[in-house]
Scaffold this motif. Structure first.
Motif, short mmCIF file in Angstrom:
data_model
loop_
_atom_site.label_atom_id
_atom_site.label_comp_id
_atom_site.label_asym_id
_atom_site.label_seq_id
_atom_site.Cartn_x
_atom_site.Cartn_y
_atom_site.Cartn_z
N TRP A 115 0.83 -1.21 0.00
CA TRP A 115 0.00 0.00 0.00
C TRP A 115 0.86 1.25 0.00
CZ3 TRP A 115 -4.62 1.49 -1.21
CH2 TRP A 115 -5.10 2.71 -0.76
N GLU A 168 -1.05 10.07 -1.97
CA GLU A 168 -2.42 9.80 -1.55
C GLU A 168 -3.41 10.24 -2.63
OE1 GLU A 168 -3.98 8.51 1.30
OE2 GLU A 168 -2.01 7.74 1.75
N ARG A 182 -5.36 4.17 -5.77
CA ARG A 182 -5.68 4.07 -4.35
C ARG A 182 -7.18 4.22 -4.10
NH1 ARG A 182 -1.57 4.97 -0.38
NH2 ARG A 182 0.45 4.81 -1.36
N ARG A 224 -9.49 1.52 -2.28
CA ARG A 224 -10.25 1.91 -1.08
C ARG A 224 -11.73 1.61 -1.23
NH1 ARG A 224 -7.22 7.22 -0.69
NH2 ARG A 224 -5.78 6.87 1.02
N LYS A 267 -6.16 1.86 5.15
CA LYS A 267 -6.05 2.71 3.97
C LYS A 267 -6.32 4.18 4.28
CE LYS A 267 -7.13 -0.75 0.48
NZ LYS A 267 -7.43 -1.98 1.16
N TRP A 293 -1.22 5.94 8.05
CA TRP A 293 -0.11 5.95 7.11
C TRP A 293 1.21 5.62 7.81
CZ3 TRP A 293 0.73 5.45 2.25
CH2 TRP A 293 1.91 5.89 1.67
#
Length: 174
Positions: A82, A90, A95, A99, A134, A139
């Protein structure tokens, strides 16, 4: 950690058809459950559970290069998949897809089970394992330090305990 743009480990996700292949695999899993004669709620839950187990391990648990034949000189050994996707940026399209997919699967499970019963609650609990990591809040955080290479002694020292000749005592920090 540095964001390396030429990461062959995650370059495949930008290839044409990668998203369709991913979604097709999920649909194929549901179809196989249907062919086996499973009821709709059980089929949907089986897909959610299977998706959660596979994506949790591959995307959020395993660190380093998934492609073991690639020589990356250990650049990605401390990063999960990830964290490697799109160089760590981001809110990219890749992503967003990764998600939203478990959220849609959870919604389909809710519809199939009418939000009742142990199947839905199990799907909800397991889906949180792939939805929560996620979020930006998580993070670069190890999941409960379970995959950390540190010893238990390091964890105790971080918590404020030190050991002297086999005895452990609490160290108060002001």
């Amino acid at each position: 950690m540095e964001a390396v743009e030429n990461n062959q480990n995650v370059a495949w996700i930008n290839e044409r058809g990668a998203w369709w292949f991913y979604l097709l695999l999920i649909g194929l899993a549901y179809y196989v459950c249907f062919l086996c004669g499973m009821p709709n709620d059980v089929s949907t839950s089986a897909v959610v559970i299977g998706h959660t187990i596979v994506t949790f391990y591959l995307i959020h648990w395993k660190k380093g290069s998934l492609l073991t034949w690639e020589d990356d000189s250990g650049k990605y050994d401390k990063l999960t998949y990830w964290e490697q996707i799109d160089g760590g940026r981001e809110h990219t399209a890749n992503r967003k897809l990764l998600r939203i997919t478990p959220m849609i699967l959870l919604f389909l499970s809710y519809r199939a089970t009418q939000g009742q019963g142990w199947l839905f609650y199990m799907d909800l609990a397991l889906s949180s394992l792939v939805i929560l990591p996620k979020l930006s809040f998580f993070w670069r955080k190890d999941i409960a330090n379970l995959q950390s290479s540190r010893s238990s002694g390091d964890l105790f020292r971080e918590a404020g305990f030190t050991s002297f000749k086999g005895q452990t005592r609490n160290v108060h920090r002001d």
